[in-house]
Structure formats: structure tokens, C-alpha cells
Design an enzyme around this catalytic site. Structure first.
Site, PDB file in Angstrom:
ATOM      1  CB  CYS A 142     -15.180  -8.950  -6.478  1.00 47.77           C
ATOM      2  SG  CYS A 142     -16.248  -9.639  -5.187  1.00 47.77           S
ATOM      3  CB  CYS A 199     -18.227  -6.042  -4.208  1.00 45.80           C
ATOM      4  SG  CYS A 199     -17.980  -6.456  -5.930  1.00 45.80           S
ATOM      5  CB  CYS A 237     -19.373 -10.967  -7.887  1.00 45.25           C
ATOM      6  SG  CYS A 237     -18.728  -9.293  -7.905  1.00 45.25           S
ATOM      7  CB  CYS A 283     -21.157  -8.302  -4.372  1.00 47.47           C
ATOM      8  SG  CYS A 283     -19.923  -9.625  -4.389  1.00 47.47           S
ATOM      9  N   GLY A 305     -21.724  23.268  -3.347  1.00 45.13           N
ATOM     10  CA  GLY A 305     -20.474  23.136  -2.607  1.00 45.13           C
ATOM     11  C   GLY A 305     -20.380  24.044  -1.400  1.00 45.13           C
TER      12      GLY A 305
END
Lengths: 235, 297, 258
Positions: free
Chosen positions: B245, B270, B248, B276, B36
Site C-alpha cells: 500500500c 488499501c 501504509c 489503512c 448456502g
């Protein structure tokens, strides 16, 4: 009889640095003491240094020489050399002061101005306000003024707020700087009664009163300030 | 002269010179050692403008080897200009295999998404980062923000979230949602949707972040704690979508809005094109899916 | 009344090269005490304030502060992390220009809440309730809580800055010309508010001002500075009513009478 205030050989002068450093002697050799339950009055013409003496006793003026011994709590304090912090403690607990003029604070009501010294000493604010009401009533200040800031009051009204503020506490020593200067006769009588009550309660009072009648009524003795004229000693 | 004509002859492997790669690797290693923490590095000029992923490209160039398989996505899509260009770039300068399949890639360079397919141990996810400093918008002085990181003074981060709730009734930050790493550094996860924040937490993949213009690299080693900042009475939540979606029928994935015509008709599909397509190959169909599978590019 | 000072300052000096910022300043400050530092521009009062608040390191001298655990700590030997923690918890700093002490682009509520969040408060509802309470204490309407201080008047900004500083219950507040640049009527209101808060909360404060009326109203003790040195100090009313040093006499005689 206790003697809570002893002044010995105190001197005061002003050095005016803006005027080539000329030195204005005010008083010298000031010596007296005040006993509990008596009211002494500083006497002498204007300019003799009465007010200066009172201000030195309150720590408001610095002291050139000498001692101001005050019975504070369980000990003796020399106010002439005490630290600012000690002077504040003495003012809070031991020496009260009623000045000629009220120094007003914006937006604080007359009632709270009067109650403040008690609250500072740790009194409950409601109790303090009740006591303030009683005093203001005794001094005949119209009730409609109590919740207003005293800045716009007349001289006499401000003076009564100031007196109430000075008398509300139970300081064992009370200094009075012409508390009756701008009062009418009936209110003067109230102040005389208040002073009598303080005496009865064992307070040591020291005051300046130009009003002959008031002085006659309250004074147990007069301390002649001309005896302390600085010129005498310097000469 | 009989040298074989080859595309990479004129470039060092993976474009950058070896000294630069060593320098960047050192920065990456330091970043991994201090999860970080933003490590400064001497960012190079790349043959693309800032804002097009110069940071990510330098990180990828420094870690990629001849055996790696590279996938590049831009907002989840493998087929947008940026993704296609960067993929072609590495194909040319490093001669590496490329793929669009998440599971087959060893290195995935990404702009603003984490693939839906779970990442696995051994994979490296390289983020392109525009602004690495999460405190920047509230405290413009770099000297001060570095000090705040050093002294762990992160009250300001919650000021931003407080402002969100005060203005919108909830935490309205939806991307670049700040996280705390291993209980120490507050980090900007780059402008990924906050939907992806939970995927960073304890991910088995190594996650590297490169900011080219800002000259910073930071990292999350595998299995690092990554916690999204929030309030007790306004806990962190990810976006949810009303519909699956349209192509899909996938649920619990991040969807993009696609405008269909000039009348404002639209659909949600997606954002992860690989995900997808895989589902449609398996025969899953959404409401607006065409009858037959179109051939992919 | 506590017999132990909150802050002990001994022989503090700050030089800018060969120029004197402030020289050989010593004093003790007790809890609940307000000390005014007066003098004209360039007298060193702001340098002194910045040294005391550790925004500036002195060239020599010491200052020790009594922490909440009762232990004295030498301010200039503390780590920066400790000093900054002190600055945002046990201390406050009220700048002359509120824009220096506020975040002008975040709401009033967040300005007040920032210190709470900095010390770990993570409950939005409680932070907001505290902010509402403090706004009312500094006489800012609750319905301004989500406005940015950019939209506030000078007096309101200054009151907001005060609320932002006092929300963590500091024991010592530094103020640099807190009423400077405000209209007289706005000044009076602010002074009265400050006076009330200082009394109610038992705050110790060091107030730098060139305005002797401000010093008289707010402080019990006073230091007069000239050319980096303290030329006179004592009870505020004593210094103002019986000034002894030539420079203090000049200052006091320069007050305009209304």
C-alpha cells in the site's frame, strides 16, 4: 446331406390399399428345400414371383402363409414368423443375399462396403479388408476405385462390388438375385467360379439367373415357379 | 403534550415494522440452518433505490438491537456515500452507536469487501447482494436453477471456469467467485474480490447475505466450510500485488488503484480504509504517504 | 448378442385432455439397435419420444430401462434426480434444432465438456483433450474448439450437439428429426457420421423422423405411427419394401424418386 432351408406351402399376395384394396396374388403353395452344396435356380417368366420368393426367404417381404424353416446356429427358425431381431441375426450369420442393385451409402468406400458384412460378424477390420481386396481383384474391379464410394460407379462396377459383398462371408445359405445381370462375359465367368467354390464349401445356394449360360453352368436343378402361381390355387 | 422531541418517534425501531422483522428473521434462521441455500423472503420497499443495499439494510434492520455497534463499508471504505448514508440511516432510525473500527463493531454491513482485520466470534457480517444466483448467467431460467441446486447439478459452474481458462489461460473470474458451502450448495459470495474468499472459510463470525431486489437471503453460520471452485490443474488462487500500500506499506491486503492527476499517475492503496488508517496511526508509512497524518473526517 | 433388452415399453399412452398424444405403444429395444419412428406431423411420434426420454410423463403404461448394473428400473417411478442423472450420463438427446440442445453462448469445447464436468471431472487438461478428440470424431476442426456454436453452420452445430451427447458414452440416444432443416448434402454427411458412430459405439437409438430415407439408412427396425397409434412395425427394409398398412403404403408411395 444337410438341408438348411425348407420352404413349405408359402403364399404371398399384395393388397393395394391405395387402389380400393385390390388384392394381387403373387405365389401360393411354394414348397421346396435346398441342400448344402447345391445350387438351385428359380425358373419361370418375369412376373412369376421369383424375386418375391427370394425376398421372403431373406425376410424382406412378409409372408402370408406357410413356413420357411432355416437351420440357424443350433436350431431351426421359422423365418415366416420370426421377430425382426431374429431375422437380423439370421441375416448376419446364416443367410447371405446378393441383390441386383447396390444400395450405396454416402462416403463409404467400395472396399469398406465389401468388408462390412465380415466386420459385422466380428472379423478384424484389417483381415476383412484384405479379403475384400482379394475379391475385388478377382472380379477385376480397377484398384483405383477401391477407396471411392461406389455411388458414382457404372452399373457393372456396382454389381461387382455387390457380388464381392455377398460372397465375402461364409453364410451357409446364399441367395442370388440376378448377380450377373450387368456383367461382361469374363466377369460372368468369375461369378460362376465363385459360385462353384461356394458349392464346394457346402453352401446352399438359391438363385435367379436370366442369363442362360450362367444358369447352365451353375444350376444343379431348376425350381419351376410357375407351379406356384397363385392363380392356379385360387381358381 | 410534553413528549420529548425525538428523531425515532416517527419510526418503529430500525425502520421496519415488527412483523416484517420477524419474517426476515425466520428467513435468516432458515438460511443459517441450510448454509448456502437461498431463502426467498418478502423484500420490502426501503427508502433507497434497489442496488443501494436494500437487501443488506433489511437484514441489518432485522437483527440490530439498541446495544449493537454498527460499521458500514462500501468497497472497503467507511467514507463513501453509500456507507455514510446507511450508517446515518441506522443512527437515525435505531439510535445505535456507529463506528469505523472493525474490531469494535458488532454488526458490519458491507458492499463488496470483507475487512482485513480478522473477524471474531460474536460479530455479524451482512453482505449487500445484487444477484444471488451463481448459475444465472449460464442458465437464465429460475425454475431450472432452483432444480439444479436441489439436485446438486453443478456441472455448469465449472463450464464457466472452463471458459475462463479457454479464453484467458487461467481462471479470470476475479470477483463473485463461486464457492461450495459445506460440500453442498454452490453460492455466490456477492461481488467481493476473490481475494476475500479464503476469509469466508471457517470464519468465526456469522455471515448473512441479503438481496433486496431478488428477494433472497442466505447465510454462512460460524465455522462453515467455504471452498472456492477450481480445477485440479488450475487451482484457486487469490490476487497478489507487486507493491505494498502506497500509504501504509501494508502487504497481503487488497489494494485499490487511485488516479492522482490528469497525467495518469496513480497509486495503489488499501481498499480497507479503517485498516489503512490504523496502520498509519501506528506510524507505518508507504512511499506516497504525506509527511504528517491528515486528520480524519 | 445380448438376450436382454435395454428398454421395455408396455402399453404407453399419453393423452392431452381428450386428445390422443400416443396410445398403447409397446416395444422392446435391444442394445445396439436403432429403431426409427416415422409418421407425419401430429402422428404422436414426438410425444412418444418425449415420454420415453422422460421429458414428459405418460398418462398410462410403463417403460423399464436396464441400468448399467443390469437391474431394470421403472422410468416413471424413478426420482427426478435419478432421471436427470440418467439423461446426462447413460442417455443422449439430439434435438432437431441444435440451439435446443447446445449452450449457444459457451464455446464448443465447453459444450462437449459440460457432461464430463457434471459427473465430476475436475481436470481441465483432460476435459479439453476429450473435447478435442470428440470434435475430431464429428469432423469439427480442432481450431474451432474455443468458438461459440453461434458462429457454426447448421450442420456443424448438429455435429457438435452429437458430440456433446456422446462424450459420456451413453447406451441409448434419442434423436428428434436429427437431419431436419439441413441441406441435402449436409444431411448425407451427418447421416453417414451418425451411422458410423452408432455402429462403432454399439449405441441403441430411437430416431424420430418423417424422412423414410433417413429411417432406411439409420435403422434396423421401424414403427409407423398415425393418429397416435402404431399402425405398422417391423424390419425397416420389410416395412419399406413390403408396406402392409394402408397408411404405410401411402407414405412409401409418396416418396419422390430421384
Amino acid at each position: 446331406m444337410a438341408t438348411p432351408l425348407v420352404v413349405s406351402d408359402v403364399a404371398k399376395s399384395f393388397t393395394m390399399h391405395l387402389r380400393d384394396g385390390i388384392r394381387l396374388p403373387v405365389v401360393a403353395g411354394v414348397s421346396f428345400s435346398i441342400r448344402s452344396g447345391e445350387c438351385a435356380v428359380l425358373g419361370g417368366p418375369s412376373g412369376a414371383g421369383k424375386s418375391s420368393i427370394l425376398k421372403m426367404l431373406y425376410g424382406n417381404y412378409a409372408v402370408d402363409a406357410g413356413q420357411i424353416i432355416v437351420q440357424h446356429e443350433d436350431g431351426l427358425i421359422d423365418l415366416a414368423t420370426a421377430s425382426p431381431r431374429m431375422v437380423l441375426a439370421v441375416r448376419r450369420l446364416t443367410i447371405g443375399y446378393v441383390s441386383q442393385f447396390l444400395r450405396t451409402v454416402p462416403r463409404v468406400s467400395a472396399l469398406d462396403v465389401v468388408a462390412e458384412p465380415l466386420v459385422e460378424r466380428g472379423e478384424d477390420p484389417d483381415v476383412a479388408r484384405n479379403k475384400a481386396r482379394a475379391l475385388l481383384a478377382q472380379l477385376n474391379l480397377p484398384e483405383k476405385l477401391w477407396m471411392l464410394p461406389p455411388a458414382t460407379f457404372s452399373g457393372g462396377e456396382q454389381q461387382r462390388v455387390n457380388i464381392a459383398r455377398g460372397f465375402i462371408t461364409e453364410h451357409p445359405i446364399l441367395l442370388l438375385d440376378e448377380p450377373t445381370a450387368s456383367l461382361d462375359a469374363s466377369n460372368r465367368d468369375v461369378v460362376i467360379a465363385l459360385i462353384a467354390a461356394k458349392k464346394a464349401a457346402g453352401v446352399a445356394l438359391l438363385g435367379i439367373f436370366h442369363d442362360h449360360d450362367v444358369r447352365e453352368a451353375v444350376a444343379d436343378r431348376v425350381i419351376d415357379v410357375t407351379a406356384f402361381a397363385a392363380g392356379k390355387i385360387a381358381a | 403534550m410534553t413528549a420529548q422531541p425525538t428523531d425515532i418517534a416517527t419510526y418503529n425501531f430500525a425502520y421496519l415494522d415488527e412483523q416484517t422483522k420477524r419474517m426476515i428473521r425466520r428467513a435468516i434462521l432458515k438460511g443459517i440452518a441450510i448454509p448456502g441455500y437461498q431463502v426467498p423472503f418478502a423484500s420490502r420497499e426501503m427508502p433507497m433505490p434497489y442496488g443501494w443495499g436494500t437487501g443488506g439494510v433489511q437484514v441489518t434492520a432485522s437483527i440490530i438491537g439498541p446495544d449493537d455497534v454498527l460499521k458500514v463499508i462500501d468497497q472497503g471504505a467507511d467514507d463513501t456515500t453509500n456507507a455514510v448514508s446507511i450508517r446515518a440511516f441506522f443512527k437515525k432510525v435505531a439510535n445505535v452507536a456507529v463506528t469505523t473500527e472493525t474490531a469494535k463493531a458488532t454488526i458490519i454491513q458491507t458492499r463488496h469487501r470483507i475487512p482485513e482485520h480478522p473477524l471474531t466470534s460474536g460479530q455479524v457480517l451482512v453482505y449487500q447482494v445484487p444477484i444471488p444466483e451463481p448459475l444465472r448467467f449460464l442458465e437464465p431460467r429460475e425454475t431450472e436453477t432452483r432444480k439444479m441446486h436441489a439436485l446438486e447439478e453443478y456441472g455448469l459452474m465449472h463450464v464457466k471456469l472452463y471458459e475462463d481458462i479457454a479464453r484467458h489461460g487461467r481462471i479470470a473470474t476475479t470477483y463473485a467467485y463461486p464457492v461450495k458451502v459445506e460440500g453442498r450448495y454452490v453460492m455466490d459470495p456477492s461481488p467481493t474480490p476473490k481475494f476475500d474468499n479464503p476469509k469466508m472459510h471457517r470464519s468465526p463470525a456469522l455471515q448473512l447475505f441479503g438481496a433486496g431486489r431478488e428477494k433472497r437471503i442466505y447465510a454462512l453460520p460460524p465455522f462453515t466450510d467455504v471452498v472456492s471452485l477450481d480445477f485440479e490443474d488450475h487451482p484457486f488462487e487469490v490476487q497478489t500485488f507487486d507493491q505494498p500500500c502506497a500509504l501504509c506499506a501494508a502487504e497481503n491486503v487488497y489494494l485499490d488503484e487511485v488516479i492522482l492527476d490528469d497525467h495518469g499517475d496513480h497509486m495503489f492503496v488499501c481498499s480497507d480504509t479503517d485498516h489503512c488508517e490504523k496502520r498509519r496511526e501506528q506510524g507505518r508509512r508507504g512511499d506516497l504517504a504525506p509527511e504528517t497524518m491528515e486528520p480524519t473526517q | 448378442m445380448s438376450d436382454v433388452p435395454l428398454l421395455r415399453v408396455s402399453a404407453l399412452s399419453k393423452f392431452y385432455g381428450s386428445r390422443i398424444g400416443c396410445e398403447n405403444v409397446s416395444f422392446d429395444l435391444w442394445p445396439g439397435e436403432v429403431l426409427a419412428v416415422v409418421g407425419e406431423s401430429g402422428s404422436g411420434k414426438t410425444t412418444l419420444l418425449n415420454c420415453l426420454s422422460t421429458r414428459l410423463l405418460p398418462s398410462s403404461g410403463t417403460a423399464s430401462y436396464r441400468m448399467r448394473d443390469g437391474q431394470f428400473r421403472e422410468l416413471y417411478r424413478m426420482s427426478e434426480a435419478e432421471r436427470r442423472f440418467l439423461m446426462r450420463t447413460d442417455w443422449g438427446f439430439v434435438h432437431q434444432n441444435p440451439a435446443d440442445g447446445l449452450r449457444m453462448t459457451v464455446s464448443a469445447g465447453a459444450n462437449v465438456g459440460e457432461r464430463l464436468m457434471a459427473v465430476g471431472d475436475r481436470h481441465y487438461g483432460k476435459i479439453r483433450a476429450t473435447a478435442v478428440d470428440w470434435l475430431s470424431r464429428v469432423e469439427i476442426d480442432e481450431d474451432r474448439i474455443d468458438d461459440e456454436p453461434r458462429a457454426f453452420s447448421g450442420g456443424m452445430r448438429q455435429r457438435l450437439q452429437i458430440a456433446r451427447n456422446l462424450v459420456t458414452g451413453p447406451r441409448l440416444v434419442f434423436m428428434d428429426e436429427p437431419t431436419g432443416g439441413l441441406d441435402v448434402s449436409v444431411q448425407a454427411r451427418l447421416l453417414d457420421l451418425l451411422r458410423g458412430l452408432v455402429t462403432d459405439l454399439g449405441l441403441a437409438a430411437i430416431v424420430v423422423t418423417h424422412d423414410l430415407a433417413v429411417a432406411r439408412l439409420l435403422s434396423q427396425r421401424m414403427m409407423v405411427m398415425k393418429d397416435g397409434r402404431v399402425v405398422e412395425s417391423g424390419l425397416t427394409d420389410r416395412v419399406l419394401d413390403d408396406p402392409r398398412a394402408p397408411y404405410t403404403q401411402l407414405l412409401v408411395s409418396s416418396i419422390l424418386q430421384v
